[in-house]
Design a protein around this motif. Structure first.
Motif, mmCIF file in Angstrom:
data_model
loop_
_atom_site.group_PDB
_atom_site.id
_atom_site.type_symbol
_atom_site.label_atom_id
_atom_site.label_comp_id
_atom_site.label_asym_id
_atom_site.label_seq_id
_atom_site.Cartn_x
_atom_site.Cartn_y
_atom_site.Cartn_z
ATOM 1 N N ALA A 12 0.874 -1.518 -0.188
ATOM 2 C CA ALA A 12 -0.080 0.102 -0.407
ATOM 3 C C ALA A 12 1.183 1.603 0.067
ATOM 4 O O ALA A 12 0.915 2.130 -0.811
ATOM 5 N N ALA A 13 1.756 1.069 0.695
ATOM 6 C CA ALA A 13 2.629 2.813 0.896
ATOM 7 C C ALA A 13 3.759 2.336 -0.725
ATOM 8 O O ALA A 13 4.041 4.125 -1.215
ATOM 9 N N MET A 14 3.981 1.100 -1.237
ATOM 10 C CA MET A 14 4.380 1.653 -2.328
ATOM 11 C C MET A 14 3.622 2.360 -3.288
ATOM 12 O O MET A 14 3.766 2.516 -3.922
ATOM 13 N N ASP A 15 2.325 1.933 -3.513
ATOM 14 C CA ASP A 15 1.645 2.032 -4.260
ATOM 15 C C ASP A 15 0.727 3.662 -3.993
ATOM 16 O O ASP A 15 0.624 4.429 -5.303
ATOM 17 N N LEU A 16 0.773 4.491 -2.492
ATOM 18 C CA LEU A 16 0.797 5.645 -2.472
ATOM 19 C C LEU A 16 1.759 6.368 -3.161
ATOM 20 O O LEU A 16 1.398 7.211 -3.747
ATOM 21 N N THR A 17 3.572 6.172 -3.139
ATOM 22 C CA THR A 17 4.092 7.206 -2.791
ATOM 23 C C THR A 17 4.070 6.363 -4.941
ATOM 24 O O THR A 17 4.674 7.945 -4.822
ATOM 25 N N ALA A 18 3.925 5.769 -5.595
ATOM 26 C CA ALA A 18 3.799 5.640 -7.059
ATOM 27 C C ALA A 18 2.663 6.616 -7.450
ATOM 28 O O ALA A 18 3.033 7.509 -8.192
ATOM 29 N N ALA A 19 1.718 6.939 -7.089
ATOM 30 C CA ALA A 19 0.378 7.213 -6.923
ATOM 31 C C ALA A 19 1.394 9.287 -6.497
ATOM 32 O O ALA A 19 1.030 9.666 -8.044
ATOM 33 N N ALA A 20 1.431 9.572 -6.080
ATOM 34 C CA ALA A 20 1.472 10.915 -5.684
ATOM 35 C C ALA A 20 2.997 11.200 -6.385
ATOM 36 O O ALA A 20 2.808 12.670 -6.863
ATOM 37 N N GLY A 21 3.945 9.947 -6.456
ATOM 38 C CA GLY A 21 4.645 10.826 -7.573
ATOM 39 C C GLY A 21 4.478 11.204 -8.790
ATOM 40 O O GLY A 21 5.513 11.721 -9.836
ATOM 41 N N GLY A 22 3.639 10.294 -9.400
ATOM 42 C CA GLY A 22 2.870 10.289 -10.997
ATOM 43 C C GLY A 22 2.382 11.903 -10.840
ATOM 44 O O GLY A 22 2.101 12.600 -12.378
ATOM 45 N N LEU A 23 1.059 11.901 -9.931
ATOM 46 C CA LEU A 23 0.774 13.678 -9.800
ATOM 47 C C LEU A 23 1.725 14.729 -9.992
ATOM 48 O O LEU A 23 1.494 15.860 -10.579
ATOM 49 N N ALA A 24 3.032 14.874 -9.012
ATOM 50 C CA ALA A 24 4.169 15.050 -9.239
ATOM 51 C C ALA A 24 4.556 15.566 -10.179
ATOM 52 O O ALA A 24 4.571 16.601 -10.726
ATOM 53 N N ALA A 25 5.318 14.232 -11.103
ATOM 54 C CA ALA A 25 6.005 14.416 -12.285
ATOM 55 C C ALA A 25 4.881 14.315 -13.196
ATOM 56 O O ALA A 25 5.541 15.536 -14.311
ATOM 57 N N LEU A 26 3.698 14.448 -13.387
ATOM 58 C CA LEU A 26 2.773 14.819 -14.463
ATOM 59 C C LEU A 26 1.826 15.685 -14.756
ATOM 60 O O LEU A 26 1.413 15.502 -16.036
ATOM 61 N N ARG A 27 1.860 15.809 -13.526
ATOM 62 C CA ARG A 27 1.234 16.998 -13.440
ATOM 63 C C ARG A 27 1.048 18.491 -12.934
ATOM 64 O O ARG A 27 1.580 19.560 -13.503
ATOM 65 N N ILE B 162 -4.480 22.611 -11.422
ATOM 66 C CA ILE B 162 -2.949 21.131 -11.418
ATOM 67 C C ILE B 162 -2.590 21.520 -10.111
ATOM 68 O O ILE B 162 -1.871 20.378 -9.969
ATOM 69 N N LEU B 163 -2.266 22.609 -10.040
ATOM 70 C CA LEU B 163 -1.417 22.766 -8.913
ATOM 71 C C LEU B 163 -2.535 22.950 -7.744
ATOM 72 O O LEU B 163 -1.224 22.977 -6.385
ATOM 73 N N ALA B 164 -3.653 23.139 -6.975
ATOM 74 C CA ALA B 164 -3.982 22.760 -6.587
ATOM 75 C C ALA B 164 -4.168 20.861 -5.978
ATOM 76 O O ALA B 164 -4.655 20.530 -5.560
ATOM 77 N N LEU B 165 -3.218 20.508 -7.180
ATOM 78 C CA LEU B 165 -2.978 18.626 -6.720
ATOM 79 C C LEU B 165 -1.944 18.468 -5.761
ATOM 80 O O LEU B 165 -1.921 18.153 -4.941
ATOM 81 N N ALA B 166 -1.467 20.166 -4.570
ATOM 82 C CA ALA B 166 -0.526 19.420 -4.387
ATOM 83 C C ALA B 166 -0.802 19.113 -3.025
ATOM 84 O O ALA B 166 0.185 18.290 -2.218
ATOM 85 N N PRO B 167 -2.245 19.372 -2.287
ATOM 86 C CA PRO B 167 -2.148 19.002 -1.543
ATOM 87 C C PRO B 167 -2.392 17.600 -1.297
ATOM 88 O O PRO B 167 -2.099 16.767 -0.109
#
Length: 149
Positions: free
Chosen positions: A88-103, A127-132
């Protein structure tokens, strides 16, 4: 070996992920300042702070994957890679990293290149509001991990 990996994992999170999360969260407010600075004539407002935040976000974003990579090595050393909380930690980390890198990072770059007035900030603001969301995902990883030891 485990204490070394644990220390590296925690330090990578603090030194790389922490600053990226903070600068990503601060950027949307300064995006409006950049937009207003484009129309200011007296030079009181500057795009420099927003450019600095974007540079920090981008450079720390490149280094941030060190934390999950070291964490995965630690999980392997402890033979815990298949545990639900690790997956679960790896999945959540991948989701957060993907949002940061792609959006988020491309949205920041576009905001710096083509500022609009603060009253008309469009989809870029969303898009910038994705930070939280990114910060919340990383927080959830830590809370989830701490609660099941």
């Amino acid at each position: 070996m485990e204490p070394f990996l644990l220390t590296g994992h925690v330090l990578a999170g603090i030194l790389f992920l922490g600053p990226m999360a903070v600068t990503t969260s601060l950027f949307p407010r300064l995006a409006a300042v950049v937009a207003d600075a484009a129309t200011e004539r007296d030079g009181e407002r500057s795009a420099a702070p927003a450019q600095l935040l974007h540079r920090i976000t981008r450079k720390h974003g490149v280094l941030t994957p060190a934390a999950p990579v070291i964490g995965l090595a630690l999980a392997g050393a402890q033979d815990r890679r298949s545990e639900v909380q690790i997956v679960a930690a790896m999945d959540l980390t991948a989701a957060a990293g993907g949002l940061a890198a792609l959006r988020t990072m491309p949205g920041q770059q576009e905001s710096l290149q083509t500022p609009v007035d603060s009253a008309r900030l469009t989809w870029r603001t969303r898009i910038l509001a994705l930070a939280p969301v990114i910060g919340g995902l990383f927080t959830l990883v830590n809370v989830r991990r701490r609660g099941h030891r």
